[in-house]
Design an enzyme around this catalytic site. Sequence first.
Site, short mmCIF file in Angstrom:
data_model
loop_
_atom_site.label_atom_id
_atom_site.label_comp_id
_atom_site.label_asym_id
_atom_site.label_seq_id
_atom_site.Cartn_x
_atom_site.Cartn_y
_atom_site.Cartn_z
N LYS A 42 2.50 -10.28 -3.80
CA LYS A 42 3.56 -8.96 -3.51
C LYS A 42 4.76 -9.34 -3.32
O LYS A 42 5.72 -8.71 -3.88
CB LYS A 42 3.17 -8.20 -2.18
CG LYS A 42 1.54 -7.82 -2.29
CD LYS A 42 0.87 -7.31 -1.02
CE LYS A 42 -0.55 -6.89 -1.24
NZ LYS A 42 -1.42 -6.65 0.07
N GLY A 82 0.75 -1.28 0.09
CA GLY A 82 -0.02 0.03 -0.08
C GLY A 82 0.81 1.17 -0.10
O GLY A 82 1.65 1.66 -0.88
N ILE A 112 3.56 2.05 1.53
CA ILE A 112 4.87 2.00 1.96
C ILE A 112 5.65 2.20 0.45
O ILE A 112 5.49 1.28 -0.39
CB ILE A 112 5.43 0.85 2.71
CG1 ILE A 112 4.62 0.68 4.05
CG2 ILE A 112 6.85 0.97 2.89
CD1 ILE A 112 4.70 -0.69 4.80
P1 NAP Z 1 -12.84 -1.75 -5.67
O1 NAP Z 1 -13.01 -0.88 -4.69
O2 NAP Z 1 -13.48 -3.35 -5.77
O3 NAP Z 1 -13.11 -1.02 -7.29
C1 NAP Z 1 -12.70 -1.68 -8.45
C2 NAP Z 1 -13.11 -0.59 -9.60
O4 NAP Z 1 -13.03 -1.19 -10.68
C3 NAP Z 1 -14.71 -0.14 -9.27
O5 NAP Z 1 -14.87 1.08 -9.41
C4 NAP Z 1 -15.47 -1.04 -10.59
O6 NAP Z 1 -16.43 -0.33 -11.20
C5 NAP Z 1 -14.08 -1.06 -11.54
N1 NAP Z 1 -14.49 -2.01 -12.55
C6 NAP Z 1 -14.32 -3.41 -12.06
N2 NAP Z 1 -14.50 -4.21 -13.55
C7 NAP Z 1 -14.61 -3.26 -14.24
C8 NAP Z 1 -14.68 -3.32 -15.74
N3 NAP Z 1 -15.02 -4.73 -16.25
N4 NAP Z 1 -14.83 -2.24 -16.41
C9 NAP Z 1 -14.66 -1.03 -15.81
N5 NAP Z 1 -14.36 -0.85 -14.44
C10 NAP Z 1 -14.36 -2.23 -13.73
O7 NAP Z 1 -11.00 -2.16 -6.01
P2 NAP Z 1 -9.97 -1.58 -5.20
O8 NAP Z 1 -10.03 -1.75 -3.81
O9 NAP Z 1 -10.01 0.06 -5.46
O10 NAP Z 1 -8.84 -2.16 -5.72
C11 NAP Z 1 -8.19 -1.77 -7.11
C12 NAP Z 1 -6.90 -2.16 -7.21
O11 NAP Z 1 -5.92 -1.77 -6.34
C13 NAP Z 1 -6.93 -3.92 -7.06
O12 NAP Z 1 -5.93 -4.46 -8.05
C14 NAP Z 1 -6.51 -4.22 -5.88
O13 NAP Z 1 -5.90 -5.38 -5.76
C15 NAP Z 1 -5.43 -2.77 -5.62
N6 NAP Z 1 -5.26 -2.74 -4.26
C16 NAP Z 1 -6.24 -2.24 -3.56
C17 NAP Z 1 -6.03 -1.72 -2.10
C18 NAP Z 1 -6.88 -1.43 -1.12
O14 NAP Z 1 -6.63 -0.97 0.01
N7 NAP Z 1 -8.26 -1.42 -1.61
C19 NAP Z 1 -4.59 -1.75 -1.78
C20 NAP Z 1 -3.53 -2.31 -2.80
C21 NAP Z 1 -3.78 -2.39 -3.88
P3 NAP Z 1 -17.93 -0.13 -10.09
O15 NAP Z 1 -17.24 0.83 -8.87
O16 NAP Z 1 -18.47 0.77 -11.16
O17 NAP Z 1 -18.31 -1.41 -9.65
N1 HSE Z 2 -6.21 -7.26 0.95
C1 HSE Z 2 -4.88 -6.52 1.00
C2 HSE Z 2 -4.53 -6.57 2.40
C3 HSE Z 2 -4.88 -4.93 0.73
O1 HSE Z 2 -5.28 -6.96 3.36
O2 HSE Z 2 -3.64 -6.15 2.85
C4 HSE Z 2 -4.62 -4.75 -0.73
O3 HSE Z 2 -3.35 -5.03 -0.81
#
Ligand code: NAP
Ligand code: HSE
Length: 428
Positions: A207, A136, A138
Amino acid sequence: MTDPIRLGIAGLGTVGAGVVKIVQRHGSLLERRCGRPVEITAVSARSREKDRGVSIKPYAWEDDPVALARRDDVDVLVELMGGEDGPAKNATEAAIANGKHVVTANKAMLAHHGQALAEAAEDAGVNLRFEAAVAGGIPVIKALTEGLAGNAITRVMGVMNGTCNYILTRMDDAGLTYEEAFAEADGLGYLEADPELDVGGIDAGHKLSLLASIAFGTRVAFDDMTLEGIGRISIDDIRRAGDLGYKIKLLGVAQMTGRGLEQRMTPCLVPSASPLGQLLGGTNMVVIEGDAVEQIVLRGPGAGEGPTASAVMGDICDIARGIRLPVFGQPAQTLRPAPPANAESPACFYLRLALVDKPGALAKVATVLGENGISIDRMRQYDHPGADAPVLIVTHRTARPNLDTALAALPGTGVVTGAPVALRIEDV
Ligand code: NAP
Ligand code: HSE
């Protein structure tokens, strides 16, 4: 005025909305730091109508992320949809093919397709950056590829899944069962859409495989990783390990040994007093060891809107400043296939056994261990209301195959009831 850098954001969930907020809030700060304005020109998600807590009206809308990636008014595709294949990979490939830079937080996609995407990006002369994909907020990718570039890295390890660390912390400090702590994490919105990615160790494994590639100049080798989640960790083990001066962590370790590249993401014991042992809740920690720097410890929020968007913005700023770096710290064509280690390095182990409480039982266990070259360092038997006596053993350093042979032989003694628990004690 210098031309703006123009972003197309695919995915407006937790991270995507966080990026939009930073761009809207910090326009002049970003312009000063990047030497040019940072603008969002177009966005894409599944639903155009959803309230995202931030206005997306000023931006062009694309239903199809691939169309977004191809737009003439987009310089950088910011891929924040997730998923190892499908729209994320299609949009990333389309952006690269159309000469656009890509910033992503998608560790699953890179763990499975990192080499091909890196080669494509470098051939096309564009950046593919992924700071937000690991730990995240870091800045660990930057630390490894830039700040520590003068080191031969000897080991990278850490706690890289906040959900698992939260569950283990709550089992420890509140005495919750695994199921109760899992439900609490779920209620706080910590879990991935597929929780097995978190608790199965897969997300953290993704990761670690990216860090290992940069650290050791090898192609991403997620499929060679030894993976085990936290599902079998019981409150008993957390308590007993605590009595012995240890905490249980889902710990990732990558190290190049004489036997090859060792990559493990498994529950391990670490000393309670160590920085890793003291890491609580959803926080992440990455420990990097290099021949010149010795050891550095990075600690911070591993997930969530602000921290993850912060890492995405760092990558965007580098691209806006004209910084160009190979995806995995050296040209992708020069990364060598990772030689998988044929065995993990020897370690001390924690064993928890239930023994029938009768004369000679312990001697039979000690004999099996001794026959397999395993020496006992410490041992403790607990009070027990029932017939079975809980016994803890900490071994001296031993090779895993010896331990596995001994564990397989223990039921044959006739004194061990239930399945023994064996956990590695990591030197940290
Ligand atoms: P999320 O809240 O589930 O958001 C996913 C977004 O992608 C939503 O806006 C969704 O649209 C959109 N989406 C999904 N399928 C799609 C498609 N076919 N066409 C267009 N848009 C689409 O996910 P997130 O937590 O933000 O995570 C996003 C990425 O960051 C992932 O790779 C995750 O592993 C990574 N990540 C997340 C975190 C975290 O803390 N959340 C930390 C590190 C890395 P709708 O909103 O309209 O459904
Ligand atoms: N699901 C992850 C966690 C967040 O719990 O650390 C995205 O990397």
